[in-house]
Design a protein around this motif. Structure first.
Motif, mmCIF file in Angstrom:
data_model
loop_
_atom_site.group_PDB
_atom_site.id
_atom_site.type_symbol
_atom_site.label_atom_id
_atom_site.label_comp_id
_atom_site.label_asym_id
_atom_site.label_seq_id
_atom_site.Cartn_x
_atom_site.Cartn_y
_atom_site.Cartn_z
ATOM 1 N N GLU A 3 0.829 -1.196 0.000
ATOM 2 C CA GLU A 3 0.000 0.000 0.000
ATOM 3 C C GLU A 3 0.871 1.256 0.000
ATOM 4 O O GLU A 3 1.965 1.256 0.544
ATOM 5 C CB GLU A 3 -0.951 -0.012 1.188
ATOM 6 N N THR A 4 0.359 2.311 -0.588
ATOM 7 C CA THR A 4 1.064 3.585 -0.587
ATOM 8 C C THR A 4 0.956 4.204 0.804
ATOM 9 O O THR A 4 0.114 3.798 1.616
ATOM 10 C CB THR A 4 0.466 4.563 -1.620
ATOM 11 N N ILE A 5 1.773 5.194 1.060
ATOM 12 C CA ILE A 5 1.731 5.848 2.370
ATOM 13 C C ILE A 5 0.385 6.539 2.594
ATOM 14 O O ILE A 5 -0.141 6.549 3.709
ATOM 15 C CB ILE A 5 2.926 6.810 2.557
ATOM 16 N N GLU A 6 -0.211 7.071 1.534
ATOM 17 C CA GLU A 6 -1.515 7.730 1.678
ATOM 18 C C GLU A 6 -2.610 6.721 2.015
ATOM 19 O O GLU A 6 -3.471 6.989 2.848
ATOM 20 C CB GLU A 6 -1.872 8.521 0.423
ATOM 21 N N ILE A 7 -2.583 5.573 1.389
ATOM 22 C CA ILE A 7 -3.571 4.519 1.700
ATOM 23 C C ILE A 7 -3.364 4.037 3.138
ATOM 24 O O ILE A 7 -4.324 3.826 3.872
ATOM 25 C CB ILE A 7 -3.447 3.346 0.707
ATOM 26 N N ARG A 8 -2.113 3.905 3.541
ATOM 27 C CA ARG A 8 -1.821 3.481 4.912
ATOM 28 C C ARG A 8 -2.373 4.506 5.899
ATOM 29 O O ARG A 8 -2.971 4.135 6.917
ATOM 30 C CB ARG A 8 -0.313 3.316 5.098
ATOM 31 N N ARG A 9 -2.165 5.765 5.629
ATOM 32 C CA ARG A 9 -2.678 6.808 6.510
ATOM 33 C C ARG A 9 -4.202 6.740 6.612
ATOM 34 O O ARG A 9 -4.765 6.861 7.703
ATOM 35 C CB ARG A 9 -2.241 8.185 6.010
ATOM 36 N N LYS A 10 -4.868 6.537 5.501
ATOM 37 C CA LYS A 10 -6.334 6.431 5.509
ATOM 38 C C LYS A 10 -6.795 5.211 6.294
ATOM 39 O O LYS A 10 -7.776 5.271 7.047
ATOM 40 C CB LYS A 10 -6.867 6.373 4.080
ATOM 41 N N ALA A 37 -1.389 12.948 8.730
ATOM 42 C CA ALA A 37 -0.913 13.461 7.445
ATOM 43 C C ALA A 37 0.558 13.866 7.486
ATOM 44 O O ALA A 37 1.235 13.854 6.462
ATOM 45 C CB ALA A 37 -1.770 14.641 6.998
ATOM 46 N N GLU A 38 1.049 14.192 8.684
ATOM 47 C CA GLU A 38 2.431 14.641 8.834
ATOM 48 C C GLU A 38 3.370 13.535 9.313
ATOM 49 O O GLU A 38 4.585 13.751 9.369
ATOM 50 C CB GLU A 38 2.471 15.806 9.826
ATOM 51 N N GLU A 41 7.177 7.356 8.115
ATOM 52 C CA GLU A 41 7.026 5.891 8.167
ATOM 53 C C GLU A 41 7.245 5.328 9.570
ATOM 54 O O GLU A 41 6.454 4.508 10.030
ATOM 55 C CB GLU A 41 7.989 5.216 7.187
#
Length: 88
Positions: A3-10, A37-38, A41
Motif C-alpha cells: 500500500e502507498t503511504i496515503e492509503i496506509r494513513r487512511k 498526514a504529517e 514511516e
C-alpha cells in the motif's frame, strides 16, 4: 502489491476512528486525524502498533491511567498523551 503511504494513513485513520467506545473514538480518532498526514514511516509504524492493542488498554495509556509496555512507548504515544480533544 504494497500500500502507498496515503492509503496506509487512511487505513490507520479508519482504525483509530472506530475503536469500540465513544471516548476512545473521540480521543484516538481525533489525534490521528490531527497528526497522521504529517507522520513519517517510523511514526506510522508506532501508531499502527498502538492501534493493534486492546481499546480499553490503549485509552488508559493515552489518558495516563496506566503505563504502556516498554515496547509500545515512544514519541507517538507521548504525543497522544498530550493531545486534547478540540471543543466544538
Amino acid at each position: 502489491m504494497s500500500e502507498t503511504i496515503e492509503i496506509r494513513r487512511k487505513r490507520l485513520l479508519y482504525l483509530a476512528t472506530y475503536r469500540g467506545f465513544k471516548e476512545a473514538d473521540l480521543l484516538i480518532g481525533g489525534f490521528v486525524k490531527a497528526y497522521v498526514a504529517e507522520m513519517m514511516e517510523n511514526e506510522l509504524d508506532q501508531l499502527e502498533a498502538l492501534l493493534k492493542q486492546n481499546d480499553r488498554e490503549l485509552y488508559a495509556w493515552a489518558t495516563g491511567k496506566s503505563e504502556a509496555p516498554a515496547n509500545l512507548q515512544g514519541a507517538v504515544l507521548e504525543l497522544l498523551k498530550s493531545f486534547e480533544i478540540p471543543r466544538s
